[in-house]
Design a protein around this motif. Structure first.
Motif, PDB file in Angstrom:
ATOM      1  N   CYS A  30      31.786 100.000  36.614  1.00  0.00           N
ATOM      2  CA  CYS A  30      31.166 101.276  36.967  1.00  0.00           C
ATOM      3  C   CYS A  30      31.196 101.448  38.484  1.00  0.00           C
ATOM      4  CB  CYS A  30      29.722 101.326  36.505  1.00  0.00           C
ATOM      5  SG  CYS A  30      29.475 100.927  34.763  1.00  0.00           S
ATOM      6  N   VAL A  31      31.537 102.656  38.929  1.00  0.00           N
ATOM      7  CA  VAL A  31      31.546 102.975  40.354  1.00  0.00           C
ATOM      8  C   VAL A  31      30.208 103.612  40.722  1.00  0.00           C
ATOM      9  CG1 VAL A  31      32.688 104.324  42.167  1.00  0.00           C
ATOM     10  CG2 VAL A  31      34.036 103.351  40.282  1.00  0.00           C
ATOM     11  N   GLY A  32      29.658 103.197  41.853  1.00  0.00           N
ATOM     12  CA  GLY A  32      28.411 103.784  42.350  1.00  0.00           C
ATOM     13  C   GLY A  32      28.686 104.811  43.443  1.00  0.00           C
ATOM     14  N   TYR A  53      31.055  98.540  42.980  1.00  0.00           N
ATOM     15  CA  TYR A  53      31.056  98.435  41.518  1.00  0.00           C
ATOM     16  C   TYR A  53      29.861  97.643  41.000  1.00  0.00           C
ATOM     17  CZ  TYR A  53      35.897  99.418  42.717  1.00  0.00           C
ATOM     18  OH  TYR A  53      37.020  99.969  43.264  1.00  0.00           O
ATOM     19  N   PHE A  54      29.514  97.954  39.760  1.00  0.00           N
ATOM     20  CA  PHE A  54      28.676  97.077  38.953  1.00  0.00           C
ATOM     21  C   PHE A  54      29.302  97.062  37.566  1.00  0.00           C
ATOM     22  CE2 PHE A  54      26.863 101.333  38.954  1.00  0.00           C
ATOM     23  CZ  PHE A  54      26.601 101.577  37.617  1.00  0.00           C
ATOM     24  N   THR A  55      28.773  96.258  36.672  1.00  0.00           N
ATOM     25  CA  THR A  55      29.412  96.142  35.355  1.00  0.00           C
ATOM     26  C   THR A  55      28.376  96.288  34.241  1.00  0.00           C
ATOM     27  OG1 THR A  55      29.158  93.737  35.347  1.00  0.00           O
ATOM     28  CG2 THR A  55      31.228  94.601  36.205  1.00  0.00           C
ATOM     29  N   HIS A  79      19.785 109.903  32.627  1.00  0.00           N
ATOM     30  CA  HIS A  79      21.190 110.113  32.242  1.00  0.00           C
ATOM     31  C   HIS A  79      22.061 110.171  33.491  1.00  0.00           C
ATOM     32  CE1 HIS A  79      20.851 114.270  33.666  1.00  0.00           C
ATOM     33  NE2 HIS A  79      19.694 114.319  33.014  1.00  0.00           N
ATOM     34  N   GLU A  80      23.279 109.646  33.388  1.00  0.00           N
ATOM     35  CA  GLU A  80      24.312 109.854  34.406  1.00  0.00           C
ATOM     36  C   GLU A  80      25.595 110.197  33.656  1.00  0.00           C
ATOM     37  OE1 GLU A  80      24.770 106.672  37.220  1.00  0.00           O
ATOM     38  OE2 GLU A  80      22.703 106.869  37.970  1.00  0.00           O
ATOM     39  N   MET A  81      26.033 111.430  33.788  1.00  0.00           N
ATOM     40  CA  MET A  81      27.240 111.900  33.107  1.00  0.00           C
ATOM     41  C   MET A  81      28.474 111.500  33.921  1.00  0.00           C
ATOM     42  SD  MET A  81      28.715 113.515  30.717  1.00  0.00           S
ATOM     43  CE  MET A  81      30.441 113.965  30.583  1.00  0.00           C
ATOM     44  N   GLU A  82      29.466 110.865  33.268  1.00  0.00           N
ATOM     45  CA  GLU A  82      30.593 110.328  34.036  1.00  0.00           C
ATOM     46  C   GLU A  82      31.926 110.462  33.305  1.00  0.00           C
ATOM     47  OE1 GLU A  82      29.746 106.626  35.936  1.00  0.00           O
ATOM     48  OE2 GLU A  82      27.658 107.221  36.305  1.00  0.00           O
ATOM     49  N   LEU A  83      32.981 110.565  34.078  1.00  0.00           N
ATOM     50  CA  LEU A  83      34.351 110.444  33.573  1.00  0.00           C
ATOM     51  C   LEU A  83      34.714 108.965  33.511  1.00  0.00           C
ATOM     52  CD1 LEU A  83      37.312 111.559  33.053  1.00  0.00           C
ATOM     53  CD2 LEU A  83      37.612 111.355  35.535  1.00  0.00           C
ATOM     54  N   LEU A 110      28.379 108.272  29.318  1.00  0.00           N
ATOM     55  CA  LEU A 110      27.042 108.269  29.924  1.00  0.00           C
ATOM     56  C   LEU A 110      26.724 106.879  30.458  1.00  0.00           C
ATOM     57  CD1 LEU A 110      25.081 110.222  27.142  1.00  0.00           C
ATOM     58  CD2 LEU A 110      25.850 111.117  29.347  1.00  0.00           C
ATOM     59  N   ASP A 111      26.389 106.818  31.739  1.00  0.00           N
ATOM     60  CA  ASP A 111      25.888 105.591  32.370  1.00  0.00           C
ATOM     61  C   ASP A 111      24.368 105.707  32.364  1.00  0.00           C
ATOM     62  OD1 ASP A 111      25.022 103.608  34.090  1.00  0.00           O
ATOM     63  OD2 ASP A 111      25.917 104.520  35.881  1.00  0.00           O
ATOM     64  N   MET A 112      23.751 105.262  31.249  1.00  0.00           N
ATOM     65  CA  MET A 112      22.290 105.379  31.138  1.00  0.00           C
ATOM     66  C   MET A 112      21.638 104.350  32.078  1.00  0.00           C
ATOM     67  SD  MET A 112      22.077 107.948  29.181  1.00  0.00           S
ATOM     68  CE  MET A 112      20.290 108.010  28.972  1.00  0.00           C
ATOM     69  N   SER A 131      18.651  97.292  35.218  1.00  0.00           N
ATOM     70  CA  SER A 131      18.583  98.757  35.288  1.00  0.00           C
ATOM     71  C   SER A 131      19.837  99.426  34.755  1.00  0.00           C
ATOM     72  CB  SER A 131      18.338  99.217  36.726  1.00  0.00           C
ATOM     73  OG  SER A 131      19.422  98.880  37.569  1.00  0.00           O
ATOM     74  N   LYS A 132      20.930  98.689  34.719  1.00  0.00           N
ATOM     75  CA  LYS A 132      22.212  99.298  34.344  1.00  0.00           C
ATOM     76  C   LYS A 132      22.857  98.655  33.116  1.00  0.00           C
ATOM     77  CE  LYS A 132      23.185 102.404  37.616  1.00  0.00           C
ATOM     78  NZ  LYS A 132      23.441 103.832  37.255  1.00  0.00           N
ATOM     79  N   ASP A 133      22.681  97.366  32.945  1.00  0.00           N
ATOM     80  CA  ASP A 133      23.408  96.644  31.889  1.00  0.00           C
ATOM     81  C   ASP A 133      22.416  96.201  30.819  1.00  0.00           C
ATOM     82  OD1 ASP A 133      25.251  95.308  30.419  1.00  0.00           O
ATOM     83  OD2 ASP A 133      25.585  93.697  31.876  1.00  0.00           O
ATOM     84  N   GLY A 200      31.405 107.250  38.151  1.00  0.00           N
ATOM     85  CA  GLY A 200      30.278 107.732  38.945  1.00  0.00           C
ATOM     86  C   GLY A 200      29.806 109.099  38.465  1.00  0.00           C
ATOM     87  N   THR A 201      28.571 109.427  38.847  1.00  0.00           N
ATOM     88  CA  THR A 201      27.943 110.650  38.327  1.00  0.00           C
ATOM     89  C   THR A 201      27.752 111.690  39.418  1.00  0.00           C
ATOM     90  OG1 THR A 201      26.157 111.437  36.892  1.00  0.00           O
ATOM     91  CG2 THR A 201      25.501 110.000  38.699  1.00  0.00           C
ATOM     92  N   PRO A 202      27.885 112.960  39.054  1.00  0.00           N
ATOM     93  CA  PRO A 202      27.527 114.019  40.009  1.00  0.00           C
ATOM     94  C   PRO A 202      26.013 114.166  40.113  1.00  0.00           C
ATOM     95  CG  PRO A 202      28.344 114.983  37.946  1.00  0.00           C
ATOM     96  CD  PRO A 202      28.453 113.486  37.808  1.00  0.00           C
TER      97      PRO A 202
END
Ligand code: MN
Length: 232
Positions: A30-32, A53-55, A79-83, A110-112, A131-133, A200-202
Motif C-alpha cells: 500500500c502506498v501512503g 509503503y506499508f503492507t 474508509h480509504e478508496m483506492e485504485l 478499500l484500504d480500511m 491500524s492498517k493490517d 493511496g486514497t484521495p
C-alpha cells in the motif's frame, strides 16, 4: 513428504472481468500519502521524491459485497478508496518505461483504517500494523484487465456512504503515477505475479458506523462495496 500440523488457508483471489480464473493474491503493498489533498487533511506534507509503503496480509482481504463486523479496538474506523494495481509478471529494478508491461490489471479497492490507532502510532513513532493490517481490512472489487482499462489517466475515483458522496477525485491527482510506483517498489522487492499494490486514497476519508453501506467507484471498473455490521 512434509505435512502441516494445522490446516493451511486456501489462497485468496480476485475475480477478473471476462476471465473464469481468479487473480491469486500474493502480497498486498500500500502506498501512503499519494494525493496532496489527502496528505493535507491528515496534517502531512507528501513526499514527492519517492512513495512510501506499508503492507497488508493477503489473509486479511475480502471481496466486494462482503458484510463485515465493525472491527475491534477502534472507535474511528475510516474508509480509504483506492485504485489497486495487479502485477502479472516478475519485476525487479524495472524502469518506469517498462512498468506497464508487468501490470495484469486494475481494481477498485478499500484500504480500511483504524484511524485512532494510526494516529496513536504516528504520535508514538510506532508501526502501523494494528491500524492498517487487520481482518477484513483490504477490500477488492472484480478486476479489469489492463488492456480493457487502457491508460490510467484521469478516471474519476469516488466513494459514497449510504449514497452520500464522501470522496470524489481524479486519478490524475496521483502524486506518484502507476509506472512510478511499480518502478520504485521493484527497487525493494522482487515483484511477482499475484502482487497487489494499493495506490493511496484521495481526500475525504471519514468514519463509518455499523449499518453503513460503502460503495466506491473508478470509471470503467467494477465498483467495490462493503457493508459494516454491528461489532462482535
Ligand atoms: Mn490508503
Amino acid at each position: 513428504m512434509s505435512e502441516f500440523l494445522f490446516p493451511t488457508r486456501p489462497a485468496k483471489g480476485i475475480p477478473v472481468e471476462g476471465e473464469a480464473r481468479n487473480f491469486p493474491i500474493n502480497r498486498i503493498f500500500c502506498v501512503g500519502r499519494n494525493y496532496l489533498a489527502h496528505a493535507a487533511e491528515m496534517g502531512n506534507v507528501p513526499d514527492y521524491e519517492a512513495p512510501f509503503y506499508f503492507t497488508k496480509a493477503p489473509t486479511h482481504s475480502v471481496l466486494s459485497g462482503a458484510n463485515v463486523p465493525y472491527p475491534p479496538g477502534t472507535e474511528n474506523y475510516h474508509h480509504e478508496m483506492e485504485l489497486s494495481i495487479l502485477i502479472g509478471a516478475p519485476a525487479f529494478r524495472i524502469s518506469q518505461d517498462d512498468a506497464e508491461q508487468v501490470i495484469y490489471g486494475y481494481c477498485a479497492s478499500l484500504d480500511m483504517t483504524r484511524r485512532d490507532l494510526q494516529n496513536a502510532s504516528k504520535a508514538d513513532r510506532r508501526p502501523w500494523d494494528t491500524s492498517k493490517d487487520f481482518e477484513d481490512g483490504a477490500v477488492f472489487a472484480t478486476a479489469s484487465k489492463a488492456e480493457a482499462v487502457g491508460a490510467i489517466k484521469d478516471q474519476r475515483i469516488s466513494l459514497s456512504v449510504n449514497g452520500e458522496t464522501r470522496q470524489d477525485a481524479s486519478v490524475a491527482e496521483l502524486i506518484h503515477s502507476v509506472p512510478a510506483i511499480v518502478s520504485d517498489l521493484s527497487k525493494f522487492y522482487h515483484l511477482e505475479p499475484g502482487d497487489v499494490i494499493m495506490t493511496g486514497t484521495p481526500a475525504g476519508v471519514s468514519a463509518v458506523q455499523a449499518g453503513d453501506v460503502l460503495r466506491g467507484e473508478i470509471s470503467g471498473m467494477a465498483p467495490v462495496e462493503l457493508t459494516i455490521l454491528a461489532p462482535e
